[in-house]
Scaffold this motif. Sequence first.
Motif, mmCIF file in Angstrom:
data_model
loop_
_atom_site.group_PDB
_atom_site.id
_atom_site.type_symbol
_atom_site.label_atom_id
_atom_site.label_comp_id
_atom_site.label_asym_id
_atom_site.label_seq_id
_atom_site.Cartn_x
_atom_site.Cartn_y
_atom_site.Cartn_z
ATOM 1 N N LYS A 137 -4.237 -2.464 47.809
ATOM 2 C CA LYS A 137 -3.329 -1.478 48.420
ATOM 3 C C LYS A 137 -2.728 -0.534 47.378
ATOM 4 C CE LYS A 137 -1.949 -3.951 52.610
ATOM 5 N NZ LYS A 137 -2.225 -2.824 53.527
ATOM 6 N N ASN A 138 -3.554 -0.094 46.447
ATOM 7 C CA ASN A 138 -3.116 0.808 45.366
ATOM 8 C C ASN A 138 -2.034 0.196 44.484
ATOM 9 O OD1 ASN A 138 -4.849 2.985 46.053
ATOM 10 N ND2 ASN A 138 -3.440 3.547 47.716
ATOM 11 N N ILE A 139 -1.969 -1.123 44.475
ATOM 12 C CA ILE A 139 -1.027 -1.862 43.641
ATOM 13 C C ILE A 139 -1.829 -2.699 42.650
ATOM 14 C CG2 ILE A 139 0.797 -3.608 43.597
ATOM 15 C CD1 ILE A 139 1.284 -2.892 46.577
ATOM 16 N N ARG A 140 -1.391 -2.710 41.413
ATOM 17 C CA ARG A 140 -1.960 -3.635 40.441
ATOM 18 C C ARG A 140 -1.175 -4.937 40.549
ATOM 19 N NH1 ARG A 140 -1.541 -3.232 33.888
ATOM 20 N NH2 ARG A 140 -2.580 -5.182 33.419
ATOM 21 N N LEU A 141 -1.859 -6.015 40.824
ATOM 22 C CA LEU A 141 -1.223 -7.321 41.026
ATOM 23 C C LEU A 141 -1.781 -8.301 40.002
ATOM 24 C CD1 LEU A 141 -0.647 -9.089 44.437
ATOM 25 C CD2 LEU A 141 -1.622 -10.351 42.523
ATOM 26 N N THR A 142 -0.901 -8.952 39.261
ATOM 27 C CA THR A 142 -1.334 -9.973 38.301
ATOM 28 C C THR A 142 -0.688 -11.314 38.650
ATOM 29 O OG1 THR A 142 0.461 -9.414 36.763
ATOM 30 C CG2 THR A 142 -1.657 -8.310 36.440
ATOM 31 N N ILE A 143 -1.378 -12.379 38.319
ATOM 32 C CA ILE A 143 -0.849 -13.730 38.489
ATOM 33 C C ILE A 143 -0.934 -14.437 37.146
ATOM 34 C CG2 ILE A 143 -1.063 -15.941 39.682
ATOM 35 C CD1 ILE A 143 -2.475 -14.455 41.964
ATOM 36 N N ASP A 144 0.202 -14.938 36.680
ATOM 37 C CA ASP A 144 0.282 -15.643 35.403
ATOM 38 C C ASP A 144 0.440 -17.126 35.659
ATOM 39 O OD1 ASP A 144 0.194 -13.155 34.247
ATOM 40 O OD2 ASP A 144 2.358 -13.025 33.957
ATOM 41 N N ARG A 145 -0.470 -17.902 35.081
ATOM 42 C CA ARG A 145 -0.456 -19.361 35.243
ATOM 43 C C ARG A 145 -0.407 -20.038 33.884
ATOM 44 N NH1 ARG A 145 -5.338 -21.400 37.496
ATOM 45 N NH2 ARG A 145 -6.521 -19.594 36.818
ATOM 46 N N SER A 146 -0.089 -21.331 33.885
ATOM 47 C CA SER A 146 -0.054 -22.120 32.646
ATOM 48 C C SER A 146 0.819 -21.433 31.594
ATOM 49 C CB SER A 146 -1.474 -22.326 32.100
ATOM 50 O OG SER A 146 -2.299 -22.932 33.060
ATOM 51 N N ILE A 147 2.035 -21.091 31.993
ATOM 52 C CA ILE A 147 2.956 -20.390 31.094
ATOM 53 C C ILE A 147 3.562 -21.379 30.103
ATOM 54 C CG2 ILE A 147 5.007 -18.928 30.959
ATOM 55 C CD1 ILE A 147 4.480 -18.215 33.930
ATOM 56 N N GLU A 148 3.539 -21.025 28.825
ATOM 57 C CA GLU A 148 4.112 -21.864 27.775
ATOM 58 C C GLU A 148 5.072 -21.039 26.926
ATOM 59 O OE1 GLU A 148 1.205 -23.911 25.460
ATOM 60 O OE2 GLU A 148 0.069 -24.607 27.215
#
Length: 217
Positions: A137-148
């Motif tokens: 939808k013209n949006i850049r979407l990121t998902i961050d996992r395993s955050i340290e």
Amino acid sequence: MNPRIEHKIPIDIIDYPAILQWIKDHNGRILYPKRIVTSRYFDNFRLEIFHETQEGIIPRKKIRIRNYGSRNLNILKKNFSFEYKLSTDNMRLKNEKKFINHNEFLKLCNFGIYDKKYGTCFPILDISYKREYFFVKNIRLTIDRSIEYKIVSPFLAENLRQISHKDKMYVCELKAEFNYETNQLLNNFTFIRTKFCKYERGIELLEMSEKFEVINK
């Protein structure tokens, strides 16, 4: 500096499949291959950037050096990006200086970065995670996992600099151009949104602020 709209959304691990399904249902696509992102955040002796973030003071900055591919910045020999992020009422401005080599990286970490508002800032915290990139939808979407989170401050004793923490939360981030309608951005994404900052959360989880206050007395 390039203005843009950003919204960070912490999510539980159990909600991760639902977000992937939402992306699929809205004809989203993978924008880039997933990769490890590691950032080293800088602050002054008084942790003013951290406290301003906690208190919601604006405008405020974040100062960081970033690289990709490893959770250990010290072993990377390729170029780094040096970033100032400025937050205002309704947008984020990011001024990114690319192509800092390894020697420049070491110099900044050892001698600090001077900022007109905060004075000399030194490395405080490394934050690393596995990031996935989507476009929907013209949006850049990121998902961050395993955050340290890992303390790298030179102000602390060696044993304290070994402290690290693995976050149980994931973070979803929505990014759009500044002229994108904010209500449309938020209405398109139906998951609950709350305030979230990795730098602030990392320090709170590691209980760094108390240690700094003791050391600086």
